[in-house]
Design an enzyme around this catalytic site. Structure first.
Site, PDB file in Angstrom:
ATOM      1  N   HIS A  84     -28.121 -47.988 -21.373  1.00 25.27           N
ATOM      2  CA  HIS A  84     -27.314 -46.950 -21.998  1.00 25.27           C
ATOM      3  C   HIS A  84     -27.840 -46.698 -23.405  1.00 25.27           C
ATOM      4  O   HIS A  84     -28.153 -47.628 -24.145  1.00 25.27           O
ATOM      5  CB  HIS A  84     -25.849 -47.382 -22.053  1.00 25.27           C
ATOM      6  CG  HIS A  84     -24.997 -46.508 -22.907  1.00 25.27           C
ATOM      7  ND1 HIS A  84     -24.920 -45.139 -22.726  1.00 25.27           N
ATOM      8  CD2 HIS A  84     -24.201 -46.798 -23.979  1.00 25.27           C
ATOM      9  CE1 HIS A  84     -24.108 -44.629 -23.635  1.00 25.27           C
ATOM     10  NE2 HIS A  84     -23.660 -45.609 -24.407  1.00 25.27           N
ATOM     11  N   ASN A 115     -26.341 -40.224 -27.949  1.00 24.46           N
ATOM     12  CA  ASN A 115     -25.476 -40.862 -26.959  1.00 24.46           C
ATOM     13  C   ASN A 115     -24.701 -39.781 -26.208  1.00 24.46           C
ATOM     14  O   ASN A 115     -23.770 -39.195 -26.743  1.00 24.46           O
ATOM     15  CB  ASN A 115     -24.520 -41.831 -27.658  1.00 24.46           C
ATOM     16  CG  ASN A 115     -23.625 -42.583 -26.689  1.00 24.46           C
ATOM     17  OD1 ASN A 115     -23.601 -42.301 -25.495  1.00 24.46           O
ATOM     18  ND2 ASN A 115     -22.872 -43.541 -27.207  1.00 24.46           N
ATOM     19  N   CYS A 152     -18.902 -45.024 -21.559  1.00 24.74           N
ATOM     20  CA  CYS A 152     -20.364 -45.089 -21.478  1.00 24.74           C
ATOM     21  C   CYS A 152     -20.871 -45.888 -20.280  1.00 24.74           C
ATOM     22  O   CYS A 152     -22.061 -45.836 -19.962  1.00 24.74           O
ATOM     23  CB  CYS A 152     -20.944 -45.668 -22.767  1.00 24.74           C
ATOM     24  SG  CYS A 152     -20.621 -44.635 -24.212  1.00 24.74           S
TER      25      CYS A 152
END
Length: 336
Positions: free
Chosen positions: A256, A286, A116
């Site tokens: 994020h 996500n 990520c």
């Protein structure tokens, strides 16, 4: 001579048509809209469907969108860095496939795998090619088909992830715009809490690895949450302090999009109000390496030349980092 910085001069994106909402998900696994919204804040996520369609399919379309919007010819691109944890295959790299698919005949490319945090790692790496004068036009694309490595019988992970891609164009700037500072960190100790066990050289694909479901994301939620809240906030605050920035100086935090509570905790630690925080986790979930550039694309029309942005991410590995940049153009000049 003025220092050269790497400035983002355009953003493109692609999201698959199919939308998986919480109600459909609740028919697949023991979960509910209330449970998901309370814990992570996700309402829908886009899923790429179709035989043989991988990450490069989405990344190609994001790049084509970027080239069209910025009126850039493919042969002008010198380098492409593709941040992804779901490459089409181990080799050739997804970046190499994208050079071919998008006609980047004068470019070389490579993949950046940092989960990520991948887009931040890739952005920082790519910026050095621009700052040194080695490259004039560089594409950084974050793209992941997370649905390909998610176990849709695991209620702890399947509500979290979606598919998508977004790309930015980096060009040299001598007017103090672009990437001004960055922090990148890593800690292999965290690998035991978030990983995919099989498919690499340690546990090659076999009947046993498939039977044991080792080709899916494994996550210990509490350990990851605790580390993410701490580490992501730390580097965001650190980059503010060493550049003498206050919350009033910052136009947007670009975090994020893993968990709404992590985003809120990071913003709170920075003293940033919610209206200065880019949030689209509710729509996209996500998307791993794609979350930060998707935020830039989603909020592009609100950005103005000279805006101060702080990018911050945390991912498997563990990996984490932050970037301080001054936005280089008025986003309202582009239409999606």
């Amino acid at each position: 001579m003025k220092n050269i910085t790497a400035a983002i001069t355009g953003v493109g994106a692609y999201l698959p048509d199919y939308i998986l909402d919480n109600f459909e998900l609740s028919r697949m696994v023991d979960t509910s809209d209330e449970w998901i919204m309370t814990r992570v804040g996700i309402k829908t996520r886009h899923i790429l469907k179709g035989e043989g369609l991988g990450t490069s399919y989405m990344a190609e379309r994001a790049i084509r969108d970027l080239l069209e919007k910025t009126n850039t010819h493919p042969e002008e691109i010198d380098l492409i860095v593709c941040a992804t944890v779901t490459p089409d295959m181990f080799f050739p790299s997804t970046a190499s496939l994208l050079c071919y698919k998008t006609g980047l005949v004068n470019a070389f490319g490579f993949d950046m795998l940092a989960a990520c945090s991948g887009f931040i790692y890739a952005l920082v790496t790519a910026s050095k090619y621009v700052e040194t004068g080695t490259c004039k036009k560089v594409i950084v694309v974050g793209a992941d088909k997370m649905s390909s490595i998610i176990d849709y019988t695991d209620r702890t992970t399947c509500p979290l992830f979606g598919d998508g891609a977004a790309a930015v164009l980096l060009e040299p700037n001598k007017n103090g715009l672009g990437i001004l500072d960055s922090i990148t960190r890593g800690d292999g100790e965290g690998s035991k809490h978030l990983y995919m066990k099989a498919g690499g050289s340690a546990y090659p694909s076999s009947e046993e690895t498939v039977k044991n479901r080792w080709h899916y994301v494994y996550q210990e939620g509490q350990a990851v949450f605790k580390a993410a809240v701490t580490k992501m906030a730390e580097v965001a605050v650190e980059i503010m302090e060493r550049n003498h920035l206050t919350a009033d100086d910052i136009r947007f935090l670009v975090p994020h999009q893993a968990n709404l509570r992590i985003i809120d905790a990071t913003a709170h630690r920075m003293g940033i109000p919610k209206d200065k925080c880019m949030i689209n986790i509710d729509k996209f979930g996500n998307t791993t390496a794609a979350t930060i550039p998707l935020c830039l694309w989603d909020y592009e029309s609100r950005l103005q030349k000279g805006d101060n942005l702080i990018l911050a991410a945390f991912g498997g590995g563990f990996t984490w980092g932050s970037v301080y940049l001054k936005w280089a153009y008025d986003g309202a000049t582009f239409t999606k």
